[in-house]
Design a protein around this motif. Structure first.
Motif, short mmCIF file in Angstrom:
data_model
loop_
_atom_site.label_atom_id
_atom_site.label_comp_id
_atom_site.label_asym_id
_atom_site.label_seq_id
_atom_site.Cartn_x
_atom_site.Cartn_y
_atom_site.Cartn_z
N ASP A 122 -17.05 -23.91 -73.90
CA ASP A 122 -16.01 -24.93 -73.75
C ASP A 122 -14.72 -24.30 -73.22
N GLY A 123 -13.70 -25.14 -73.02
CA GLY A 123 -12.44 -24.66 -72.50
C GLY A 123 -11.77 -23.64 -73.38
N GLN A 124 -11.92 -23.77 -74.69
CA GLN A 124 -11.34 -22.79 -75.60
C GLN A 124 -11.94 -21.41 -75.38
N ARG A 126 -13.03 -20.23 -72.59
CA ARG A 126 -12.44 -19.67 -71.37
C ARG A 126 -11.08 -19.03 -71.67
N ARG A 127 -10.28 -19.72 -72.45
CA ARG A 127 -8.96 -19.17 -72.79
C ARG A 127 -9.10 -17.90 -73.62
N GLU A 160 -16.24 -17.16 -67.01
CA GLU A 160 -15.20 -17.90 -67.72
C GLU A 160 -13.87 -17.18 -67.60
N GLU A 164 -10.12 -18.05 -65.13
CA GLU A 164 -8.80 -18.08 -65.78
C GLU A 164 -7.85 -17.05 -65.17
N SER A 276 -17.90 -36.18 -69.66
CA SER A 276 -16.79 -35.23 -69.86
C SER A 276 -17.19 -34.07 -70.77
N GLU A 280 -16.66 -30.23 -69.28
CA GLU A 280 -15.85 -29.17 -69.88
C GLU A 280 -16.59 -27.84 -69.87
N ARG A 281 -17.91 -27.88 -69.80
CA ARG A 281 -18.75 -26.69 -69.85
C ARG A 281 -19.35 -26.37 -68.47
N LEU A 283 -18.43 -24.62 -64.89
CA LEU A 283 -17.50 -23.78 -64.16
C LEU A 283 -17.56 -23.98 -62.65
N LEU A 286 -14.63 -24.84 -60.63
CA LEU A 286 -13.51 -23.90 -60.82
C LEU A 286 -13.72 -22.58 -60.10
#
Length: 581
Positions: A122-124, A126-127, A160, A164, A276, A280-281, A283, A286
């Motif tokens: 998920d996005g978390q 990636r961060r 991921e 970023e 959605s 979110e999963r 890439l 991106l």
């Protein structure tokens, strides 16, 4: 040169399994001159206050070194255990550290002692990968040059991080990665249940274990046994991901239901097509953000999991000026992952140490053609010399370039719960096959494969599972590649599609018109193979692959759509095969 214990391919070194290069000759490679030390359970703070745990393997001599980060939900404590399991994939610390690298093996949040809750790409996550790379780039033992390494899930976390764009990240090597969870967990609407279910159970169980188990004297003894030369060599042909699909014993063992069962329900029931949650999963949209050098690759046999991502990533990495690809043959990826380590040191020596190793010499796409000899090269994918030939699915069961007479064939799919003790001898078959005559001469296939299926169905939804096989003179069949489609998700993005490579968004559910002849464009996963003279090509088509009688690549089978139906396949259907001129 000091006599330092290390792994490698030279005399006196612990012998690594698997192919180590793609046929290039390398120069100026780092040599194993550093003794090893390590720090366990190092705390890595994330921006939201959550702490991830990492094991840091580093040269014993004080100094600043380039860093290779490996991150996944798999237990970091056993990444150097030597077991032939599909979650030991961070790379061999005893190869990289003696050659002057710090090897940081970290656990994603919510796994093996790391704080927070696991989010499954998920996005978390990636961060977190951004924060992990930046932390590694600023430690006293780091010279600020960070790369990332590892295969499978470890490859996914590399990409991921790359999207970023952490400043300290200089290069990645995501071999056999997943960059779009939907494409691995569900194949155009068909849940890959033989993989997803034991996978999540396995992570759930291992995440609940503590150092009391992972760092026990028992596992130390097991490590010594597994890494002994005679035992270790036996794993050279182990396929860890196929083994995961076969670990049905896991389903009977206890694990914490949160978040593992929550994630399983999300995949199996809550999100049947792209929405959605899946985006979110994903890439892929991106990847144009990635600017660092990327070394992609996979083995041709990894059809139902990682292989498709190699090609979609290759197409989307438009702003990375240095993309390299290695496509390997059978056992190119064995477990524990140790293949391509010489290739990796040439890659990271170039980007993290500034050494001229020769890794950029020659064409950037290097591949094995299974059943042929040696490495081949190309400067483009798909290969320009490969031309699609259309093979008809004839009504007489032949797979041929001509269709002398129009016709059709029918198979039957039965859903569960019909209270029927056994099949009847009057039933239509549950699958169909089309086979070419024996090849008069050898044939080389390489590239994207498409099945243009003209079919009618007696149910409002069904599934199509197509497997391409290489059949020898003794009728021994080898699975080459496969394609999958839930009929109600058949919509094609024509603008994004090419001949041989239809793009299926899988966002719109459209019921099947019962009895109506419809065309389905089904992409089979791109592949390559040398078919010997005298062999035959065979296409197997079914709707439910739960039966052991139906071929399933890597043993990955799918949750049934569950509708009973007669499916009629018309001879106007075509299999488009990319054949080298």
């Amino acid at each position: 040169m000091p006599n330092v214990p290390s792994s490698g391919i030279e005399s006196g070194q612990r012998r690594l399994n698997g192919p180590q290069t793609t046929g290039r000759e390398y120069r100026n490679l780092s040599q194993p001159i550093h003794a090893m030390a390590h720090e366990d359970d190092v705390a890595v703070p994330m921006r939201d206050g959550v702490i991830l745990l990492a094991d840091v393997h580093h040269p014993a001599e004080p100094g600043r070194y380039p860093v290779l980060v490996a991150a996944s939900p798999y237990p970091r404590q056993i990444q150097n255990l030597g077991a032939p399991a599909g979650f030991i994939e961070a790379g061999a610390s005893d190869f990289f550290v003696p050659r002057g690298y710090v090897h940081v093996i970290a656990n994603c949040r919510g796994t093996s002692g790391s704080g927070g809750s696991f989010g499954f790409f998920d996005g978390q996550e990636r961060r977190d990968m951004y924060d992990l790379v930046e932390w590694a780039g600023q430690q006293p033992w780091s010279n600020g040059n960070v790369g990332m390494i590892g295969i499978s899930y470890f490859a996914g976390t590399q990409m991921e991080a790359a999207v970023e764009r952490p400043p300290h990240l200089k290069a990645i090597m995501p071999i056999a990665g997943t960059f779009d969870l939907y494409e691995s967990a569900t194949h155009h609407g068909l849940m890959s249940s033989s993989f997803v279910t034991p996978f999540l159970f396995m992570i759930g169980m291992t995440s609940g274990q503590t150092n009391k188990f992972w760092r026990s004297k028992l596992l130390d003894a097991v490590r010594g046994l597994l890494l002994s030369p005679g035992i270790h060599k036996k794993f050279e042909m182990a396929n860890g991901e196929a083994a995961i699909a076969g670990l049905k014993v896991l389903l009977k063992l206890r694990h914490d239901p949160h978040p593992w069962d929550d994630l399983w329900r999300a995949i199996a029931a809550e999100h049947p097509f792209r929405d959605s949650w899946w985006e979110e999963r994903n890439l892929l949209s991106l990847l144009d953000r990635v600017e660092v050098p990327v070394y992609l690759g996979c083995d041709w046999q990894n059809v139902p999991l990682h292989l498709p991502h190699t090609f979609t990533a290759y197409e989307r990495l438009t702003n990375s000026k240095h993309v390299r690809v290695a496509m390997m043959g059978e056992h190119g990826l064995a477990w524990p992952w140790e293949s391509l380590h010489i290739e990796a040191i040439a890659w990271f020596d170039h980007w993290l140490k500034g050494q001229d190793t020769g890794i950029l010499d020659g064409p950037h796409f290097r591949y094995i053609l299974p059943e042929a000899e040696g490495w081949r090269t190309t400067d483009a994918w798909p290969i320009r010399e490969a031309v699609h030939h259309a093979y008809a699915l004839r009504s007489d069961g032949a797979l041929a370039e001509g269709e002398p007479e129009a016709g059709s064939r029918t198979y039957m799919n039965l859903g569960a719960g019909l209270n029927r003790p056994r099949a009847s001898e009057t039933d239509p078959p549950s699958s169909l096959q089309w086979t070419t005559p024996p090849l008069p001469h050898a044939l080389d296939l390489i590239g994207p494969v498409e099945l243009q299926l003209d079919a009618a169905c007696t149910a409002p939804d069904t599934a199509f599972i197509a497997v391409l096989q290489d059949v020898d003179e003794n009728e021994k069949a080898i699975d080459v590649t496969a394609g999958y489609l839930r009929a109600s998700l058949r919509e094609v993005d024509e603008a994004a599609s090419k001949l041989g490579a239809p793009v299926l968004p899988c966002r719109t559910f459209d019921t099947v018109s019962i009895g109506e002849k419809l065309r389905y464009r089904i992409p089979l996963v791109p592949n390559a193979r040398h078919f010997c003279a005298g062999h035959m090509l065979r296409l197997v088509l079914t709707t439910d692959d739960q039966s052991a009688d139906i071929p399933a690549l890597l043993g990955f089978r799918h949750a049934s759509i569950g509708t009973s139906s007669f499916n009629t396949i018309f001879s106007s259907s075509r299999l488009l095969l990319p054949i080298l001129r």
